[in-house]
Write an enzyme that holds these catalytic residues in place. Structure first.
Site: not given
Ligand code: FDA
Length: 283
Positions: A110-111, A160, A163, A165, A203, A264-265
């Site tokens: 992970d980053m 991977r 965006k 977090a 997502h 974070r979530r």
């Molecule tokens: P965005 O935040 O724009 O969300 C798009 C849509 O997804 C929202 O409109 C909503 O419907 C849904 N959604 C997103 N987050 C939600 C939440 N918390 N609760 C409910 N619904 C939600 N980051 C990082 O810094 N280091 C890492 O190593 C990782 N590893 C990682 C692994 C995997 C498998 C995933 C999917 C994500 C990560 N992340 C991560 C987290 C990533 O950086 C990011 O914060 C989240 O995925 C949310 O961004 P989205 O790409 O989903 O887009």
């Protein structure tokens, strides 16, 4: 909060359980739905090298129980001792990677926040050269990511793409979410064109649509990449991706040190905080 008996009520949406047994049961259930998994034993920024060794052992125990499941493990380097000794951290990851390779699995690294990016990529590169069973994570919100992806592609290290977090200020990161999304799509296309088995981790429906369109246009077969999503988020989209015949891996966190992951979530979506408050008031 982590030890409160009430916490389970509001963490269970995002956390598979406190124990490895609970996490494995989730992985088995998901396998029945044709969904692959990557296990995250929750924890970060450990406070001693002893704790780092315990994290490594917890992951080794997880790998030993994967027996035939299509699963990898996802680790954070601050959980493996990066804050104390880069050499000790590397050695911990080495032991895990050696075992993962022997059973045909993979260690996804992970980053974390940008103060760790350079050092994390150094460890990823070293481990990839020694074992060829790792995956790096790149965050689209960081300005440096295009250059990092080019280097990882040259070394054929799988990436991977997410965006990002963490709370990163300019000039490290794009301040506007629209710029992050645009950069995500640009980096994603670079990975499709020049990467090694990329993982598209999001997502975001618009980005997923663009990924599918681009993969079809470029005739990139479904087995050449995978989608990744987080356990408990957008199960409707998860189903759709699998039904379309693409590989999907869910990031499945388990353990008791859930607080930073959970926060974070919550931060990603205000509606989650409302859900948490309702539960707290009800209890
Ligand atoms: P965005 O935040 O724009 O969300 C798009 C849509 O997804 C929202 O409109 C909503 O419907 C849904 N959604 C997103 N987050 C939600 C939440 N918390 N609760 C409910 N619904 C939600 N980051 C990082 O810094 N280091 C890492 O190593 C990782 N590893 C990682 C692994 C995997 C498998 C995933 C999917 C994500 C990560 N992340 C991560 C987290 C990533 O950086 C990011 O914060 C989240 O995925 C949310 O961004 P989205 O790409 O989903 O887009």
């Amino acid at each position: 909060m982590e030890t409160s008996p009430l916490s389970h009520n509001f963490t269970r949406r995002f956390i598979a359980g406190e124990t490895l047994d609970e996490a494995l049961a989730v992985c088995q259930r998901l396998e029945g739905q044709k969904i692959w998994t990557t296990l995250d034993h929750l924890g970060e920024n450990v406070t001693s090298l002893d704790e780092a060794a315990q994290s490594r052992d917890a992951y080794l125990a997880a790998l030993m129980r994967l027996s035939g499941l299509p699963a990898t493990v996802s680790i954070k380097l601050t959980q493996f001792g990066l804050d104390f000794s880069e050499a000790a951290c590397l050695e911990n990851v080495r032991q895990l990677a050696a075992y993962a390779k022997s059973i045909g699995s993979r260690v996804e690294i992970d980053m974390e926040s940008s103060e760790y990016t350079g050092r994390t990529l150094d460890v990823v590169t070293q481990i990839a050269q020694e074992f060829a069973c790792t995956r790096s994570v790149i965050q689209a919100y960081l300005l440096r990511s295009a250059a990092d992806i080019d280097r990882l592609n040259e070394l054929s290290i799988p990436v991977r793409l997410c965006k990002g977090a963490y709370d990163e200020p300019p000039p490290m990161a794009f301040a506007d979410k629209r710029d992050v999304d645009r950069n995500y799509v640009t980096l994603m296309k670079t990975l499709f064109d020049k990467g090694t088995y990329p993982a598209i981790a999001t997502h975001d429906e618009a980005i997923l649509g663009e990924a599918l369109r681009y993969a079809r246009e470029r005739k990139i077969a479904p087995e050449k990449f995978e989608f990744q999503m987080l356990y408990g988020i957008r199960s409707d989209l998860q189903r759709r991706i699998v039904d379309l015949g693409y590989h999907l891996r869910l990031y499945v966190p388990y353990g008791t040190a859930w607080y930073p992951y959970f926060m974070r979530r919550l931060a990603e979506r205000p509606a989650n905080a409302v859900f948490l408050l309702r539960n707290l008031i009800r209890n």
